[in-house]
Design a protein around this motif. Structure first.
Motif, PDB file in Angstrom:
ATOM      1  N   ASP A   1       0.837  -1.188   0.000  1.00 37.91           N
ATOM      2  CA  ASP A   1       0.000   0.000   0.000  1.00 37.91           C
ATOM      3  C   ASP A   1       0.875   1.242   0.000  1.00 37.91           C
ATOM      4  O   ASP A   1       1.601   1.492   0.951  1.00 37.91           O
ATOM      5  N   THR A   2       0.810   2.020  -1.061  1.00 34.32           N
ATOM      6  CA  THR A   2       1.636   3.216  -1.170  1.00 34.32           C
ATOM      7  C   THR A   2       0.830   4.491  -0.941  1.00 34.32           C
ATOM      8  O   THR A   2       1.335   5.582  -1.162  1.00 34.32           O
ATOM      9  N   THR A   3      -0.422   4.368  -0.504  1.00 35.61           N
ATOM     10  CA  THR A   3      -1.238   5.552  -0.255  1.00 35.61           C
ATOM     11  C   THR A   3      -0.938   6.125   1.127  1.00 35.61           C
ATOM     12  O   THR A   3      -0.439   5.432   2.007  1.00 35.61           O
ATOM     13  N   TRP A   4      -1.270   7.407   1.294  1.00 38.22           N
ATOM     14  CA  TRP A   4      -1.106   8.082   2.571  1.00 38.22           C
ATOM     15  C   TRP A   4      -2.482   8.337   3.147  1.00 38.22           C
ATOM     16  O   TRP A   4      -3.440   8.557   2.417  1.00 38.22           O
ATOM     17  N   PRO A   5      -2.607   8.351   4.476  1.00 41.66           N
ATOM     18  CA  PRO A   5      -3.915   8.625   5.076  1.00 41.66           C
ATOM     19  C   PRO A   5      -4.367  10.053   4.799  1.00 41.66           C
ATOM     20  O   PRO A   5      -3.547  10.945   4.610  1.00 41.66           O
ATOM     21  N   ASP A   6      -5.694  10.242   4.808  1.00 40.72           N
ATOM     22  CA  ASP A   6      -6.247  11.585   4.671  1.00 40.72           C
ATOM     23  C   ASP A   6      -5.944  12.396   5.928  1.00 40.72           C
ATOM     24  O   ASP A   6      -5.650  13.589   5.858  1.00 40.72           O
ATOM     25  N   THR A   7      -6.046  11.759   7.086  1.00 43.81           N
ATOM     26  CA  THR A   7      -5.803  12.412   8.368  1.00 43.81           C
ATOM     27  C   THR A   7      -5.084  11.446   9.307  1.00 43.81           C
ATOM     28  O   THR A   7      -5.454  10.276   9.376  1.00 43.81           O
ATOM     29  N   LEU A   8      -4.089  11.941  10.019  1.00 44.33           N
ATOM     30  CA  LEU A   8      -3.419  11.167  11.063  1.00 44.33           C
ATOM     31  C   LEU A   8      -3.349  12.054  12.297  1.00 44.33           C
ATOM     32  O   LEU A   8      -2.801  13.154  12.243  1.00 44.33           O
ATOM     33  N   VAL A   9      -3.932  11.584  13.397  1.00 45.45           N
ATOM     34  CA  VAL A   9      -3.876  12.300  14.668  1.00 45.45           C
ATOM     35  C   VAL A   9      -3.090  11.432  15.644  1.00 45.45           C
ATOM     36  O   VAL A   9      -3.460  10.290  15.897  1.00 45.45           O
ATOM     37  N   ALA A  10      -1.997  11.976  16.151  1.00 49.88           N
ATOM     38  CA  ALA A  10      -1.171  11.274  17.138  1.00 49.88           C
ATOM     39  C   ALA A  10      -1.273  12.021  18.459  1.00 49.88           C
ATOM     40  O   ALA A  10      -1.114  13.240  18.503  1.00 49.88           O
TER      41      ALA A  10
END
Length: 79
Positions: free
Chosen positions: A8-17
């Protein structure tokens, strides 16, 4: 072969850490952990992620990374 992280080479729409913790393990070695929420293609997942960093002559590098997601339908939580 066949791991989603590899194919999977896609990036997330949103990442909350949140609640990141960093702990020195030994000279030049640091362990970090954080709670995450990811939105990708209108689907949200959450869990705990870990990183192990080492200090090199060119800077800090991630040498190990993990993520432990919650099962679908489980409420978001992190310890």
């Amino acid at each position: 072969d066949g791991w989603s992280a590899i194919s999977d080479t896609t990036w997330p729409d949103t990442l909350v850490a949140e609640r990141m913790r960093v702990v020195p393990v030994a000279r030049g070695i640091v362990y970090g952990t954080y709670c995450y929420r990811v939105t990708q293609n209108k689907s949200m997942t959450s869990g705990v992620s870990e990183r192990l960093f080492i200090k090199t002559v060119t800077g800090w590098k991630i040498v190990v990374t993990t993520a432990f997601g919650l099962a679908a339908g489980e409420p978001a939580q992190c310890k």
